[in-house]
Design a protein around this motif. Sequence first.
Motif, PDB file in Angstrom:
ATOM      1  N   LYS A 135       0.863  -1.174   0.000  1.00 17.61           N
ATOM      2  CA  LYS A 135       0.000   0.000   0.000  1.00 17.61           C
ATOM      3  C   LYS A 135       0.904   1.230   0.000  1.00 17.61           C
ATOM      4  O   LYS A 135       1.625   1.491   0.964  1.00 17.61           O
ATOM      5  N   LEU A 136       0.876   1.979  -1.106  1.00 17.32           N
ATOM      6  CA  LEU A 136       1.670   3.192  -1.210  1.00 17.32           C
ATOM      7  C   LEU A 136       0.822   4.370  -0.768  1.00 17.32           C
ATOM      8  O   LEU A 136      -0.171   4.708  -1.418  1.00 17.32           O
ATOM      9  N   ASP A 137       1.200   4.947   0.357  1.00  9.53           N
ATOM     10  CA  ASP A 137       0.412   6.037   0.929  1.00  9.53           C
ATOM     11  C   ASP A 137       1.350   6.917   1.741  1.00  9.53           C
ATOM     12  O   ASP A 137       2.204   6.416   2.486  1.00  9.53           O
ATOM     13  N   ALA A 138       1.208   8.232   1.606  1.00  8.12           N
ATOM     14  CA  ALA A 138       2.114   9.152   2.292  1.00  8.12           C
ATOM     15  C   ALA A 138       2.003   9.042   3.805  1.00  8.12           C
ATOM     16  O   ALA A 138       2.991   9.216   4.528  1.00  8.12           O
ATOM     17  N   GLU A 139       0.810   8.772   4.337  1.00 14.67           N
ATOM     18  CA  GLU A 139       0.603   8.755   5.786  1.00 14.67           C
ATOM     19  C   GLU A 139       0.708   7.356   6.382  1.00 14.67           C
ATOM     20  O   GLU A 139       1.270   7.174   7.459  1.00 14.67           O
ATOM     21  N   THR A 140       0.161   6.348   5.696  1.00 10.88           N
ATOM     22  CA  THR A 140       0.164   4.988   6.249  1.00 10.88           C
ATOM     23  C   THR A 140       0.619   3.974   5.205  1.00 10.88           C
ATOM     24  O   THR A 140      -0.175   3.145   4.740  1.00 10.88           O
ATOM     25  N   PRO A 141       1.902   4.006   4.817  1.00  8.54           N
ATOM     26  CA  PRO A 141       2.393   2.975   3.893  1.00  8.54           C
ATOM     27  C   PRO A 141       2.383   1.611   4.588  1.00  8.54           C
ATOM     28  O   PRO A 141       2.667   1.519   5.794  1.00  8.54           O
ATOM     29  N   GLU A 142       2.067   0.562   3.852  1.00  7.66           N
ATOM     30  CA  GLU A 142       1.959  -0.774   4.461  1.00  7.66           C
ATOM     31  C   GLU A 142       2.462  -1.850   3.509  1.00  7.66           C
ATOM     32  O   GLU A 142       2.478  -1.666   2.288  1.00  7.66           O
ATOM     33  N   ILE A 143       2.850  -2.977   4.107  1.00  6.40           N
ATOM     34  CA  ILE A 143       3.107  -4.211   3.358  1.00  6.40           C
ATOM     35  C   ILE A 143       2.117  -5.242   3.872  1.00  6.40           C
ATOM     36  O   ILE A 143       2.037  -5.484   5.088  1.00  6.40           O
ATOM     37  N   HIS A 144       1.367  -5.847   2.968  1.00  8.29           N
ATOM     38  CA  HIS A 144       0.387  -6.856   3.340  1.00  8.29           C
ATOM     39  C   HIS A 144       0.833  -8.225   2.864  1.00  8.29           C
ATOM     40  O   HIS A 144       1.588  -8.346   1.897  1.00  8.29           O
ATOM     41  N   TYR A 145       0.342  -9.255   3.556  1.00  8.21           N
ATOM     42  CA  TYR A 145       0.610 -10.634   3.159  1.00  8.21           C
ATOM     43  C   TYR A 145      -0.718 -11.312   2.855  1.00  8.21           C
ATOM     44  O   TYR A 145      -1.763 -10.942   3.407  1.00  8.21           O
ATOM     45  N   ARG A 146      -0.666 -12.271   1.957  1.00  8.53           N
ATOM     46  CA  ARG A 146      -1.886 -12.957   1.536  1.00  8.53           C
ATOM     47  C   ARG A 146      -2.739 -13.330   2.758  1.00  8.53           C
ATOM     48  O   ARG A 146      -2.244 -13.921   3.705  1.00  8.53           O
ATOM     49  N   LEU A 198       9.587  -4.613  -3.040  1.00  7.31           N
ATOM     50  CA  LEU A 198       9.119  -4.974  -1.703  1.00  7.31           C
ATOM     51  C   LEU A 198      10.129  -4.573  -0.635  1.00  7.31           C
ATOM     52  O   LEU A 198       9.768  -4.044   0.425  1.00  7.31           O
ATOM     53  N   THR A 199      11.409  -4.829  -0.914  1.00  8.12           N
ATOM     54  CA  THR A 199      12.451  -4.474   0.051  1.00  8.12           C
ATOM     55  C   THR A 199      12.465  -2.967   0.289  1.00  8.12           C
ATOM     56  O   THR A 199      12.613  -2.504   1.428  1.00  8.12           O
ATOM     57  N   ARG A 200      12.285  -2.162  -0.775  1.00  9.50           N
ATOM     58  CA  ARG A 200      12.200  -0.710  -0.613  1.00  9.50           C
ATOM     59  C   ARG A 200      11.015  -0.316   0.256  1.00  9.50           C
ATOM     60  O   ARG A 200      11.086   0.611   1.065  1.00  9.50           O
ATOM     61  N   GLN A 201       9.906  -1.053   0.093  1.00  9.54           N
ATOM     62  CA  GLN A 201       8.722  -0.748   0.898  1.00  9.54           C
ATOM     63  C   GLN A 201       8.977  -1.047   2.375  1.00  9.54           C
ATOM     64  O   GLN A 201       8.569  -0.274   3.257  1.00  9.54           O
TER      65      GLN A 201
END
Length: 479
Positions: free
Chosen positions: A206-217, A243-246
Motif C-alpha cells: 500500500k503506497l500512501d504518504a501517511e500509512t504505507p503498508e506491506i500486506h501478506y496474503r 518490496l524491500t524498498r517498501q
Amino acid sequence: MLKNDSDKIIVGSEEWCAFPALGIPAIKARVDSGAKTSSIHAFNIHPFSRGGTPWVSFEIHPIQKERRTVVRCEAQIVDRRLVKSSTGISEKRYVIRTPLDFAGETWDIELTLANRDSMGYRMLLGREAMSGRMLVDPSESHRYGSRRTNDEVRALYGKHEQKSTGLKIGVLASNPDLYSNQRILEAGEERGHQMKFLNIKHCYMKLDAETPEIHYRGGRILNDLDAVIPRIRPSMTFYGCALTRQFESVGIYPLNSSQSISMSRDKLFSLQLLLSSGLDIPTTGFANSPIDTADLIDMVGGAPLIVKLLQGTQGRGVVLAETRKAAESVIGAFKSLKANLLVQEFVKEADGKDLRLFVIDNRVVASMQRTAAPGEFRANVHQGGSTSVIKITADERKLAIKAAKTLGLKVAGVDIIRSRKGPLLLEVNSSPGLEGIENATGKDIAGQMISAIEKKLGWRRPLGTMPEDPEMLLDEELA
C-alpha cells in the motif's frame, strides 16, 4: 581409576551419554578413538566471570536433527584450545570439565564447545575420555541403552522448547524448502527470534504518504517486523527489490538493501562500479550490436573467451568459446535472441577453479574453493562441481571485503579466480547459497547472518539462567 582390559567397558560406534551437571539426561555420541578430545554441540556461547573465575554459558540441541528442544548450560572454563575439525580447519574452542554418567559409572571428562549442527552427531566421545576405562568394538552400537526415537528422548527433557522472545524477522524469498532459507529460519529460532517465511509472490504493498503498508496474503499487515532478510531469485529481482524498498520505507531493517541488491544484479553496472573502486576483474567487453563482434573478441585478447548472459545465474548462460569461429557463432546466436551479454577473457591458469568468499558485515567469515566437474571449464556445484576448504591470501580477503562494501552489501558471496596478475573478481552475489559453504567449512553461516541483524539493531540475548551478579561481566578478551 584405571582398569584391566577384562574390567573395561566395551562400547560400540555410537552410545548414549548423560551429563547431569549440565541438565542433559541423554545425548547420542559418536565414539571416535581417532579424536583426542571429546566435543559437544553448543551455540549462543557467552563467556563471563563469576567470582573472578572464567565461566561460559551456552545452549545445546541435544536431539539429533531437531532444534525445538534447547538446554541452557553453564560451566567453568578450564582452557581455550586450538582444535582442528574434521574439515581441516583449526579454531579456538572453550574447554569445560563435567561429570559423564555412563554404564552406571561417573567420571569427569573434558568437552570442547563447538557448533556441530552440520555434523552427524551432537556429541563426539574422544579417546581422552575413554582412556583406561573403555574398549571400542566398532561393529556394535548402543551396548548401553537401547536405540531410542526422538520422541522418547524428548520425553526425558520435559519442557525445554525454545521460546520466541527476541526480534521479529522475515525471510523474503520464493522457496521455503530451500536449504539456505531453512537454515536461516532455524538459526533465528534457535536464538529466540520470531522467524517468518514471506513468499515474495504473496506480498503486496500500500503506497500512501501517511500509512504505507506491506500486506501478506490473507490480509496480515507486516509493518511490525524488526528486520527482513531478502533472498531474491533473479527472476523476481524487480518485484523483490520493490518490496524491500517498501520495508525500508516503514523503518524495517533489510540485511541487504534494495539498492545494493539492484546494483549487484546488474552485472554490467556492478562491474563498472567495482572497476571504479580500483578492483581488478578479467578484461571484459560489452556491445549492443552484433556488427561489432570482431572488435569485441579482439578487445578481450581473442579466443578462447567466455560469453556471459547479463541475466544468467548459477553458471547458466555462461559459455566457453574455444575458437574465434565458435565465439562469433555464440555471440551471434545470443544477439539474434536480443539477449544482452558480456565477453570476458579466459584465464587459463585458473584451471577450472574459483574461490567463493562469504562476507558478512565487512568480514570474510568463510571461504572455499570450487572445482569444475570433469569436462567442464567453470567451477559450479550446481553442475557437478566439488568444493574444498582453502586458505585465502590477504589480497583475496581485501578484494572480497572491498567488493561487498562497493555494492553496499552486508551479506555477499564474492567469487574470485587466481591468475598470473593476482586475484581477479568475477562476480558478487547478493543472495549466496549456504549449503555448499556450510558443508565445506562446518561453519554456522546462517547464525552469523542473524548475529549481524542483532548487532545492527542493538539486540542482546538475555542471559536467562545466569544470576544477576555484578561480577558476572562478559569478558571481551575471552570472547
